[in-house]
Design an enzyme around this catalytic site. Structure first.
Site, PDB file in Angstrom:
ATOM      1  N   GLY A  51      39.160  39.182  39.289  1.00 31.60           N
ATOM      2  CA  GLY A  51      38.729  37.454  39.966  1.00 31.60           C
ATOM      3  C   GLY A  51      38.330  36.926  38.357  1.00 31.60           C
ATOM      4  O   GLY A  51      38.419  37.431  36.968  1.00 31.60           O
ATOM      5  N   CYS A  52      37.668  35.662  37.863  1.00 34.27           N
ATOM      6  CA  CYS A  52      37.444  34.980  37.453  1.00 34.27           C
ATOM      7  C   CYS A  52      35.825  35.544  36.419  1.00 34.27           C
ATOM      8  O   CYS A  52      34.979  36.382  36.683  1.00 34.27           O
ATOM      9  CB  CYS A  52      36.808  33.553  37.625  1.00 34.27           C
ATOM     10  SG  CYS A  52      35.915  33.014  36.238  1.00 34.27           S
TER      11      CYS A  52
END
Length: 332
Positions: A131-132
């Protein structure tokens, strides 16, 4: 998600909000500003090239260029370019460059104080994506022992030395990743693996939470056969545990590949820009994390360890962080 876009995203964090009149007007202003500053035709490749273009040596020009690049990244994130639900093929990826990311070689970790590029004797590397990368990195540097440095960057793609805007476009094949330099005598690779699995939803395909696209895909990339066996065995165990916990078939989509597979593209790993490094530790940062922890713990090491009982390798990779740590600090 880029900083510019986050500033015009509602508290729900959903990107569909851009379609509302209020936020769409903000988006149009961004678009007009970018087109005016670049003077280029509105195509995804043109915007990427504009974002990656050279900037003036003056501080004011550099600041303006940086703002334009962040706006371009937001527009590319919204309007796409290629189909970002499918990984771009190497032959269609952007050509990249031979020049390394500036201002990284002597950069020290904002929290730990060590040089980001160094791998001291006796230390090892781990590279993953879930993810981020802002939140992914923070979770690892907060482990209580054995972490020499963490860094964010772009991994498992086909474009040499990509920029943030290029990676966001989906036209490089990279995913936002974290590089960990750790002391295996202090913290086990299995501890890092456990944090990786539990800190996100590894069944979410090309994205994580509201962040969608190949640049947010889950992945773990090995440097030797021992890491490979541990990643694959833990994946199988976690997939089974997810199904047991939810009563549903949960197929893990995490990409598992060797670092050597990317040598033909210049390497597995490229450092991200200075301003992304340890972003969430810096004054003025906006807390953000797209990860979706499932609240399901990785089964006990003894249940899935790929190495025979009594073997040296089984002991070598035994977890070092106690159950008390996980009870208090496990991702939620």
């Amino acid at each position: 998600m880029s900083p510019a876009l986050r500033r015009i995203t509602t508290t729900s964090g959903t990107r569909s909000d851009i379609k509302s009149p209020r936020y769409f007007s903000a988006f149009l202003l961004m678009l007009v500003g970018v087109l005016a500053s670049t003077g280029r035709a509105f195509t995804a490749p043109a915007l990427v090239r504009a974002a990656a273009g050279s900037s003036s040596s003056s501080s004011s020009s550099s600041s303006s260029s940086s703002s334009s690049r962040r706006m371009i990244a937001s527009i590319l994130d919204l309007l796409g370019g290629p189909d970002k639900s499918q990984l771009i093929s190497p032959e269609k990826a952007l050509p990249g460059r031979s020049t390394k990311m500036p201002n990284i070689d002597n950069l020290r970790h904002y929290i730990l104080g060590n040089k980001l590029v160094d791998v001291p004797e006796g230390h090892k590397e781990a590279v993953f994506a879930n993810g981020c990368f802002w939140g992914s990195e923070k979770g690892i540097w907060r482990l209580p022992k054995g972490i020499y440095s963490t860094a964010v960057g772009y991994c498992a793609g086909f474009t040499p030395n990509p920029t943030y805007e290029e990676a966001c476009s989906g036209m490089t094949g990279h995913t936002e990743g974290v590089r960990v330099v750790y002391d295996p005598s202090q913290v086990s690779f299995v501890d890092i693996l456990r944090w990786f699995w539990e800190a996100h939803d590894p069944t979410s395909g090309m994205g994580q939470g509201n962040d969608r696209g190949t640049q947010y895909r889950s992945g773990f990339y090995y440097f030797d056969n021992e890491q490979k066996q541990l990643i694959e065995a833990s994946k199988k165990a976690y997939e089974k545990r997810l199904a047991e916990a939810t009563g549903l078939k949960r197929e893990i989509s995490t990409e598992i590949k060797g670092a050597s597979e990317y040598e033909q593209y210049g390497g597995l790993w490229y450092f991200a820009e200075n301003y992304h490094q340890q972003y969430l530790a810096k004054p003025g940062s906006r807390p953000y994390c797209s990860a979706q922890p499932q609240g399901v713990a990785l089964p006990d090491y003894e249940e899935w360890c790929p190495f025979p009982e009594g073997s040296e390798l089984r002991e070598k990779h035994r977890p070092t962080l106690p159950d008390s740590f996980w009870k208090k600090y496990a991702p939620r």
